[in-house]
Structures are given as C-alpha cells and as structure tokens.
Design a protein around this motif. Structure first.
Motif, mmCIF file in Angstrom:
data_model
loop_
_atom_site.group_PDB
_atom_site.id
_atom_site.type_symbol
_atom_site.label_atom_id
_atom_site.label_comp_id
_atom_site.label_asym_id
_atom_site.label_seq_id
_atom_site.Cartn_x
_atom_site.Cartn_y
_atom_site.Cartn_z
ATOM 1 N N SER A 105 0.859 -1.295 -0.061
ATOM 2 C CA SER A 105 0.072 -0.193 0.153
ATOM 3 C C SER A 105 0.967 1.373 -0.046
ATOM 4 C CB SER A 105 -1.027 -0.039 1.219
ATOM 5 O OG SER A 105 -0.223 -0.065 2.408
ATOM 6 N N GLY A 106 0.350 2.146 -0.478
ATOM 7 C CA GLY A 106 1.209 3.348 -0.518
ATOM 8 C C GLY A 106 0.185 4.602 -1.111
ATOM 9 N N ASP A 107 0.734 5.867 -1.010
ATOM 10 C CA ASP A 107 0.033 6.899 -1.366
ATOM 11 C C ASP A 107 1.014 7.952 -1.766
ATOM 12 O OD1 ASP A 107 -2.573 6.517 -0.036
ATOM 13 O OD2 ASP A 107 -1.643 6.905 2.034
ATOM 14 N N LEU A 108 0.467 8.760 -2.786
ATOM 15 C CA LEU A 108 1.125 9.621 -3.602
ATOM 16 C C LEU A 108 0.315 10.875 -3.744
ATOM 17 C CD1 LEU A 108 3.732 10.628 -5.519
ATOM 18 C CD2 LEU A 108 2.145 9.791 -7.433
ATOM 19 N N VAL A 109 0.978 12.055 -3.133
ATOM 20 C CA VAL A 109 0.359 13.436 -3.214
ATOM 21 C C VAL A 109 0.977 14.400 -4.221
ATOM 22 C CG1 VAL A 109 -0.683 15.228 -1.661
ATOM 23 C CG2 VAL A 109 -0.852 13.011 -0.883
ATOM 24 N N ASP B 241 2.457 24.107 -1.142
ATOM 25 C CA ASP B 241 1.746 23.165 0.004
ATOM 26 C C ASP B 241 0.289 22.911 -0.202
ATOM 27 O OD1 ASP B 241 4.141 22.694 1.276
ATOM 28 O OD2 ASP B 241 4.236 24.712 2.373
ATOM 29 N N VAL B 242 -0.210 22.987 -1.143
ATOM 30 C CA VAL B 242 -1.899 22.686 -1.624
ATOM 31 C C VAL B 242 -1.774 21.466 -2.319
ATOM 32 C CG1 VAL B 242 -3.784 23.579 -2.755
ATOM 33 C CG2 VAL B 242 -2.249 25.351 -1.768
ATOM 34 N N PRO B 243 -2.423 20.381 -1.646
ATOM 35 C CA PRO B 243 -2.477 19.253 -2.253
ATOM 36 C C PRO B 243 -3.550 19.368 -3.451
ATOM 37 C CG PRO B 243 -3.363 19.104 0.034
ATOM 38 C CD PRO B 243 -2.751 20.443 -0.177
ATOM 39 N N LEU B 244 -3.012 18.715 -4.784
ATOM 40 C CA LEU B 244 -4.148 18.953 -5.628
ATOM 41 C C LEU B 244 -4.448 17.391 -6.093
ATOM 42 C CD1 LEU B 244 -1.888 21.307 -7.995
ATOM 43 C CD2 LEU B 244 -3.854 21.819 -6.649
ATOM 44 N N ILE B 245 -3.485 16.457 -6.172
ATOM 45 C CA ILE B 245 -4.057 15.062 -6.626
ATOM 46 C C ILE B 245 -3.339 14.189 -5.501
ATOM 47 C CG2 ILE B 245 -3.636 13.397 -8.186
ATOM 48 C CD1 ILE B 245 -3.170 15.437 -10.360
ATOM 49 N N ARG B 246 -4.434 13.225 -5.172
ATOM 50 C CA ARG B 246 -3.864 12.087 -4.105
ATOM 51 C C ARG B 246 -4.219 10.816 -4.947
ATOM 52 N NH1 ARG B 246 -5.730 10.782 2.087
ATOM 53 N NH2 ARG B 246 -4.662 8.818 1.854
ATOM 54 N N LEU B 247 -3.207 10.154 -4.855
ATOM 55 C CA LEU B 247 -3.362 8.606 -5.742
ATOM 56 C C LEU B 247 -2.911 7.658 -4.300
ATOM 57 C CD1 LEU B 247 -1.492 8.967 -8.711
ATOM 58 C CD2 LEU B 247 -3.856 9.147 -8.575
ATOM 59 N N SER B 248 -3.843 6.473 -4.222
ATOM 60 C CA SER B 248 -3.679 5.606 -3.397
ATOM 61 C C SER B 248 -3.692 4.201 -3.889
ATOM 62 C CB SER B 248 -4.883 5.676 -2.303
ATOM 63 O OG SER B 248 -5.002 6.711 -1.591
#
Length: 76
Positions: A38-42, A47-54
């Motif tokens: 498992s992992g996350d990519l932001v 410092d404004v999160p635009l895309i998050r992939l899990s």
C-alpha cells in the motif's frame, strides 16, 4: 539422482558473512504467505494538495485445495 546441497538459511547454526536469497525463492516465499502493498502519492503545489493517488494491493498465490472464504463464490 543428485542430492541437493543445503542452502545457508536451511542449515542449523549461525550464519557467517552476507548471504544472498535467489529471486525465485523470495517470490515463492512471498506468494505462499501473501503480502500487502500500500502507498500514497500526493502532488502538491505551494503546499496545496492537488492530486492524491492511493494504492492497495494484495499479492498471494491461488490454490484449488484451499476453499474460498465466500459462500457464494466471491465478491465479484
């Protein structure tokens, strides 16, 4: 008939020096027991999160001798 030589991790006693594990043995052990990845990519700008992939994956072997945990054949 040839006799298989024992590998360092199968022998009793302390190990000396570095040992290598063949990739085939490592994959066999991982698939027989199973592993969860498992992992996350932001992606962020200023410092404004635009895309998050899990990513969540389960790697395991399949055997006909082991029954499915679902009574109706599976979740699909």
């Amino acid at each position: 008939m040839s006799i298989r030589e024992p590998v360092p991790w199968d022998t009793p006693g302390p190990l000396s020096g570095p040992i290598g594990v063949p990739l085939v043995d490592l994959l066999d052990r991982v698939l027989s027991t199973g592993v969860v990845v498992s992992g996350d990519l932001v992606i962020a700008i200023a410092d404004v999160p635009l895309i998050r992939l899990s990513l969540h994956a389960l790697l395991s072997s399949v055997s006909e001798r082991v029954p499915a945990p679902w009574s109706d054949g599976g979740p699909l």
